[in-house]
Motif scaffolding. Structure first.
Motif, PDB file in Angstrom:
ATOM      1  N   SER A 108       0.844  -1.201   0.000  1.00 22.97           N
ATOM      2  CA  SER A 108       0.000   0.000   0.000  1.00 22.97           C
ATOM      3  C   SER A 108       0.881   1.253   0.000  1.00 22.97           C
ATOM      4  N   ILE A 109       0.645   2.130  -0.954  1.00 18.98           N
ATOM      5  CA  ILE A 109       1.435   3.364  -1.066  1.00 18.98           C
ATOM      6  C   ILE A 109       0.480   4.545  -1.257  1.00 18.98           C
ATOM      7  N   ALA A 110       0.559   5.501  -0.336  1.00 21.38           N
ATOM      8  CA  ALA A 110      -0.267   6.712  -0.466  1.00 21.38           C
ATOM      9  C   ALA A 110       0.646   7.920  -0.639  1.00 21.38           C
ATOM     10  N   LEU A 111       0.148   8.904  -1.368  1.00 13.90           N
ATOM     11  CA  LEU A 111       0.860  10.176  -1.517  1.00 13.90           C
ATOM     12  C   LEU A 111      -0.075  11.270  -1.030  1.00 13.90           C
ATOM     13  N   ILE A 112       0.394  12.060  -0.059  1.00 13.35           N
ATOM     14  CA  ILE A 112      -0.444  13.140   0.454  1.00 13.35           C
ATOM     15  C   ILE A 112       0.322  14.463   0.352  1.00 13.35           C
ATOM     16  N   ALA A 113      -0.432  15.560   0.319  1.00 16.53           N
ATOM     17  CA  ALA A 113       0.197  16.887   0.247  1.00 16.53           C
ATOM     18  C   ALA A 113      -0.791  17.909   0.788  1.00 16.53           C
ATOM     19  N   GLY A 114      -0.360  18.695   1.743  1.00 15.49           N
ATOM     20  CA  GLY A 114      -1.212  19.763   2.284  1.00 15.49           C
ATOM     21  C   GLY A 114      -2.582  19.275   2.733  1.00 15.49           C
ATOM     22  N   ARG A 116      -4.245  16.813   1.579  1.00  9.69           N
ATOM     23  CA  ARG A 116      -5.024  16.204   0.489  1.00  9.69           C
ATOM     24  C   ARG A 116      -4.544  14.788   0.201  1.00  9.69           C
ATOM     25  N   TYR A 117      -5.492  13.954  -0.245  1.00  9.52           N
ATOM     26  CA  TYR A 117      -5.179  12.581  -0.666  1.00  9.52           C
ATOM     27  C   TYR A 117      -4.836  12.663  -2.155  1.00  9.52           C
ATOM     28  N   VAL A 118      -3.558  12.756  -2.478  1.00 15.96           N
ATOM     29  CA  VAL A 118      -3.156  12.991  -3.876  1.00 15.96           C
ATOM     30  C   VAL A 118      -3.224  11.699  -4.688  1.00 15.96           C
ATOM     31  N   ALA A 119      -2.719  10.614  -4.129  1.00 13.86           N
ATOM     32  CA  ALA A 119      -2.730   9.346  -4.879  1.00 13.86           C
ATOM     33  C   ALA A 119      -2.754   8.179  -3.902  1.00 13.86           C
ATOM     34  N   GLY A 120      -3.343   7.101  -4.365  1.00 16.29           N
ATOM     35  CA  GLY A 120      -3.357   5.869  -3.570  1.00 16.29           C
ATOM     36  C   GLY A 120      -3.156   4.688  -4.496  1.00 16.29           C
ATOM     37  N   VAL A 121      -2.205   3.833  -4.149  1.00 17.30           N
ATOM     38  CA  VAL A 121      -1.923   2.648  -4.975  1.00 17.30           C
ATOM     39  C   VAL A 121      -1.846   1.439  -4.060  1.00 17.30           C
ATOM     40  N   ILE A 122      -2.600   0.413  -4.397  1.00 16.27           N
ATOM     41  CA  ILE A 122      -2.546  -0.848  -3.653  1.00 16.27           C
ATOM     42  C   ILE A 122      -2.340  -1.967  -4.660  1.00 16.27           C
ATOM     43  N   ALA A 214      -2.070   5.070   9.874  1.00 14.66           N
ATOM     44  CA  ALA A 214      -2.143   5.817   8.610  1.00 14.66           C
ATOM     45  C   ALA A 214      -1.645   4.980   7.429  1.00 14.66           C
ATOM     46  N   TRP A 215      -0.572   4.203   7.629  1.00  7.97           N
ATOM     47  CA  TRP A 215      -0.016   3.440   6.507  1.00  7.97           C
ATOM     48  C   TRP A 215      -0.959   2.327   6.056  1.00  7.97           C
ATOM     49  N   ASP A 216      -1.869   1.894   6.940  1.00  7.98           N
ATOM     50  CA  ASP A 216      -2.823   0.845   6.569  1.00  7.98           C
ATOM     51  C   ASP A 216      -3.964   1.393   5.709  1.00  7.98           C
ATOM     52  N   CYS A 217      -4.270   2.685   5.847  1.00  9.14           N
ATOM     53  CA  CYS A 217      -5.554   3.136   5.283  1.00  9.14           C
ATOM     54  C   CYS A 217      -5.505   4.291   4.289  1.00  9.14           C
ATOM     55  N   LEU A 218      -4.421   5.067   4.230  1.00  9.33           N
ATOM     56  CA  LEU A 218      -4.504   6.288   3.399  1.00  9.33           C
ATOM     57  C   LEU A 218      -4.645   5.994   1.908  1.00  9.33           C
ATOM     58  N   ALA A 219      -3.948   4.978   1.409  1.00  8.58           N
ATOM     59  CA  ALA A 219      -4.100   4.646  -0.016  1.00  8.58           C
ATOM     60  C   ALA A 219      -5.528   4.185  -0.287  1.00  8.58           C
ATOM     61  N   ASN A 232     -14.472   8.853   6.294  1.00  6.18           N
ATOM     62  CA  ASN A 232     -14.197   9.915   7.262  1.00  6.18           C
ATOM     63  C   ASN A 232     -12.895  10.600   6.833  1.00  6.18           C
ATOM     64  N   ASP A 233     -12.663  11.814   7.345  1.00  2.72           N
ATOM     65  CA  ASP A 233     -11.462  12.542   6.921  1.00  2.72           C
ATOM     66  C   ASP A 233     -10.312  12.197   7.858  1.00  2.72           C
ATOM     67  N   PHE A 234      -9.729  11.044   7.608  1.00  2.00           N
ATOM     68  CA  PHE A 234      -8.660  10.532   8.473  1.00  2.00           C
ATOM     69  C   PHE A 234      -7.522  11.546   8.584  1.00  2.00           C
ATOM     70  N   LEU A 235      -7.134  12.118   7.442  1.00  3.44           N
ATOM     71  CA  LEU A 235      -6.003  13.066   7.436  1.00  3.44           C
ATOM     72  C   LEU A 235      -6.319  14.328   8.231  1.00  3.44           C
TER      73      LEU A 235
END
Ligand code: IPD
Ligand code: CA
Length: 273
Positions: A108-114, A116-122, A214-219, A232-235
């Motif tokens: 699981s790989i997530a990319l976040i910025a400011g 925001r949920y920019v990208a999620g790859v599983i 966070a690493w389990d769910c953001l992507a 829900n807005d986890f971030l």
């Protein structure tokens, strides 16, 4: 590399890194005699050298292209640097199924910025399934667009439920009791990230875990939002280091799921007299 769009360039890297990472993990999965298991918090919470090697592979791939980005990973933690982009990675989510020879695990790989949920790859190597989502561009499964339907409800679908030593057992029991009593049904496969990807794919109508990292769910959250689901807005609500609840559903199941969670907080479980 997509120099014109730095977020898109990172999304491309997330997909290739997830595939390479998954192939390395799959090699271990197919040769279980090579896996060395260690306990983390208890005998149900484990880690192996495969988790660490896979995280190292992803970290090196990111570092080679984007050395200034911040990385948070399950096995090697987080650095404190300020950066526009933060990667949040779980090298093998579902370590327990992984070491027990059950094909329910993923990268699981997530990319976040400011915020925001920019990208999620599983990537689920055993099924050769790559789930990918990019902010505003939708979600795909092996390049096929994902779009969630209003007609999938708690009554006619499956709800994923997650639990760990971090959640009081009564809390889990009360939720499962309330769900089943209302005519629904639960499933748990041992990988929160993979079950979130299943919500994005419409295989599960919802996923609820009272505490997740966070690493389990953001992507997975990014995937579900981009597939037209609700989370829900986890971030916005929880700290990256400490985690919190993850509540997610397709459009047809959201209200029912929230009502079940609310009801389960006060329910008293009585057995047959
Ligand atoms: C765990 C799994 C599990 C979830 C836990 C996670 P790990 O991660 O995702 O399904 O319920 O909250 O910690 O240990 O397999 O990487
Ligand atoms: Ca994990």
């Amino acid at each position: 590399m997509n120099a014109a769009n730095p977020a898109l360039a990172r999304f491309e890297l997330a997909k290739t890194a997830a595939r390479s990472a998954g192939e390395l993990a799959l090699d271990y999965f197919r040769h279980p005699e090579r896996i060395r298991i260690e306990e983390k918090v208890n005998a149900q919470d484990m880690v192996s050298q495969a988790d660490r090697e896979v995280e190292t592979l992803i970290r090196e791939a990111i570092g080679a292209q984007f050395p200034d980005d911040r990385i948070i990973g399950e096995e090697f933690g987080m650095d404190d640097r300020e950066a526009e982009y933060t990667w949040v990675i779980d090298p093998i989510d579902g370590t327990s199924p992984f070491v027990h020879g059950i094909p329910a695990w993923c990268v699981s790989i997530a990319l976040i910025a400011g915020g925001r949920y920019v990208a999620g790859v599983i990537f689920a190597p055993c099924a050769n399934e790559l789930y990918a989502a990019f902010e505003g561009a939708g979600a795909t499964l092996n390049d096929r667009p994902l779009r969630l339907s209003e007609s999938d409800t708690v009554a006619n679908g499956l709800v994923g439920v997650g639990g760990s030593h971090r959640v009081p057992p009564e809390e889990l029991s009360r939720f499962v009791h309330t769900l089943v009593q209302s005519g629904g049904m639960f499933i748990r496969n041992g990988s929160g990230a993979l079950m979130l990807a299943y919500v994005a794919a419409g295989r599960l109508v919802a996923y609820y875990e009272p505490h997740i990292n966070a690493w389990d769910c953001l992507a997975g959250i990014c995937l579900i939002r981009e597939a037209g689901g609700w989370t829900n807005d986890f971030l916005g609500e929880f700290d990256l280091a400490t985690g919190g609840p993850v509540i997610t559903a397709g459009p047809g199941a959201r209200e029912q799921l929230l009502a079940l969670i609310e009801k389960s907080a006060t329910v008293k479980i009585e057995g047959p007299s």
